[in-house]
Design a protein around this motif. Structure first.
Motif, PDB file in Angstrom:
ATOM      1  N   VAL A   7       6.171  -9.952  -2.393  1.00 49.30           N
ATOM      2  CA  VAL A   7       5.141  -8.977  -2.058  1.00 49.30           C
ATOM      3  C   VAL A   7       5.807  -7.615  -2.172  1.00 49.30           C
ATOM      4  O   VAL A   7       6.883  -7.394  -1.621  1.00 49.30           O
ATOM      5  N   SER A   8       5.190  -6.698  -2.905  1.00 48.87           N
ATOM      6  CA  SER A   8       5.746  -5.360  -3.074  1.00 48.87           C
ATOM      7  C   SER A   8       5.294  -4.416  -1.972  1.00 48.87           C
ATOM      8  O   SER A   8       6.060  -3.586  -1.493  1.00 48.87           O
ATOM      9  N   LEU A   9       4.027  -4.545  -1.599  1.00 47.48           N
ATOM     10  CA  LEU A   9       3.409  -3.571  -0.713  1.00 47.48           C
ATOM     11  C   LEU A   9       2.361  -4.260   0.144  1.00 47.48           C
ATOM     12  O   LEU A   9       1.578  -5.064  -0.359  1.00 47.48           O
ATOM     13  N   ILE A  10       2.352  -3.959   1.423  1.00 53.01           N
ATOM     14  CA  ILE A  10       1.302  -4.398   2.339  1.00 53.01           C
ATOM     15  C   ILE A  10       0.537  -3.143   2.718  1.00 53.01           C
ATOM     16  O   ILE A  10       1.135  -2.171   3.197  1.00 53.01           O
ATOM     17  N   PHE A  41       3.240   6.056   3.057  1.00 61.63           N
ATOM     18  CA  PHE A  41       4.110   4.971   2.608  1.00 61.63           C
ATOM     19  C   PHE A  41       5.348   4.948   3.488  1.00 61.63           C
ATOM     20  O   PHE A  41       5.931   5.999   3.771  1.00 61.63           O
ATOM     21  N   ILE A  42       5.742   3.755   3.902  1.00 59.09           N
ATOM     22  CA  ILE A  42       6.931   3.573   4.724  1.00 59.09           C
ATOM     23  C   ILE A  42       7.788   2.496   4.073  1.00 59.09           C
ATOM     24  O   ILE A  42       7.301   1.390   3.807  1.00 59.09           O
ATOM     25  N   GLY A  46      12.930  -4.451   1.573  1.00 65.58           N
ATOM     26  CA  GLY A  46      12.416  -5.271   0.477  1.00 65.58           C
ATOM     27  C   GLY A  46      10.937  -5.158   0.207  1.00 65.58           C
ATOM     28  O   GLY A  46      10.434  -5.768  -0.726  1.00 65.58           O
ATOM     29  N   VAL A  47      10.209  -4.410   1.020  1.00 65.50           N
ATOM     30  CA  VAL A  47       8.766  -4.264   0.853  1.00 65.50           C
ATOM     31  C   VAL A  47       8.379  -2.887   1.390  1.00 65.50           C
ATOM     32  O   VAL A  47       9.135  -2.275   2.136  1.00 65.50           O
ATOM     33  N   ALA A  48       7.234  -2.406   1.005  1.00 64.40           N
ATOM     34  CA  ALA A  48       6.746  -1.126   1.531  1.00 64.40           C
ATOM     35  C   ALA A  48       5.451  -1.368   2.307  1.00 64.40           C
ATOM     36  O   ALA A  48       4.700  -2.302   2.019  1.00 64.40           O
ATOM     37  N   LEU A  49       5.226  -0.529   3.286  1.00 62.46           N
ATOM     38  CA  LEU A  49       4.000  -0.553   4.077  1.00 62.46           C
ATOM     39  C   LEU A  49       3.210   0.692   3.721  1.00 62.46           C
ATOM     40  O   LEU A  49       3.771   1.789   3.638  1.00 62.46           O
ATOM     41  N   GLY A 137      13.050  -6.689  -8.143  1.00 59.97           N
ATOM     42  CA  GLY A 137      11.598  -6.576  -8.180  1.00 59.97           C
ATOM     43  C   GLY A 137      11.005  -5.884  -6.966  1.00 59.97           C
ATOM     44  O   GLY A 137       9.795  -5.869  -6.792  1.00 59.97           O
ATOM     45  N   HIS A 138      11.843  -5.296  -6.104  1.00 58.77           N
ATOM     46  CA  HIS A 138      11.350  -4.574  -4.942  1.00 58.77           C
ATOM     47  C   HIS A 138      10.946  -3.161  -5.325  1.00 58.77           C
ATOM     48  O   HIS A 138      11.629  -2.528  -6.136  1.00 58.77           O
TER      49      HIS A 138
END
Length: 143
Positions: A7-10, A41-42, A46-49, A137-138
C-alpha cells in the motif's frame, strides 16, 4: 501478472482537514511540504497518510459520499507510469474487482483510476510524477 503486495498511501476522508492535521501533528507526526490547504500528507514508515475532506475524497473516487460501502477511506497503490496504472487496473478487474472510475489524467499532473474489491473497499491505482517510488516501491514524499 501479479500486483505488488504493498500500500503506498492511505487516505482518510475527514470532516476538517485543518483540525485533523493539528491532531496528527500533536502525535508528533510531521506534515510533508507536499501538503496543501486542501490535503495533508504525512510520511510514515513505508507508507504515506493523506488527510482529505470526505466529500472531496468521494468526488475524486467518483462515488457518492453516502454510497453503501464508502467508508471515507481509500487505499492507494502507486506505480511508476500511466501504462502501469492501466495494466494494474485491467488485471484487478480480471480478478473480480469492480471498475469504479476508469484511469484518467488528473489536473495535478498525475494519472489514476479506482476499483473496488468484492466488499466495496476502494483502491486507487495512481502514477504521481511528483512523488516517486523508492527501490522497494514505497512512495517518497518531501520532508
Amino acid at each position: 501478472m501479479q500486483i505488488d503486495r504493498r500500500v503506498s498511501l492511505i487516505t482518510l476522508g475527514v470532516a476538517d482537514v485543518g483540525r485533523s492535521t493539528a491532531f496528527y501533528e500533536s502525535l508528533g507526526w510531521i506534515r510533508s511540504s507536499a501538503s496543501q490547504e486542501t490535503i495533508t500528507f504525512i510520511r510514515l514508515k513505508g507508507v504515506a497518510l493523506a488527510l482529505f475532506s470526505r466529500a472531496s475524497l468521494a468526488e475524486d473516487a467518483g462515488v457518492e459520499d453516502t454510497s453503501p460501502g464508502f467508508s471515507g477511506v481509500t487505499l492507494a497503490h502507486n506505480v511508476a507510469s500511466p501504462a502501469e496504472v492501466d495494466a494494474v487496473m485491467e488485471f484487478a478487474v480480471s480478478c473480480g474487482a469492480s471498475l469504479v472510475k476508469k484511469p484518467e489524467k488528473v489536473f495535478w499532473g498525475g494519472y489514476r483510476g479506482y476499483f473496488a474489491d468484492p466488499d466495496g473497499h476502494l483502491w486507487e491505482v495512481a502514477h504521481n510524477p511528483f512523488a516517486p517510488l523508492d527501490e522497494d516501491g514505497h512512495i517518497v514524499l518531501p520532508e
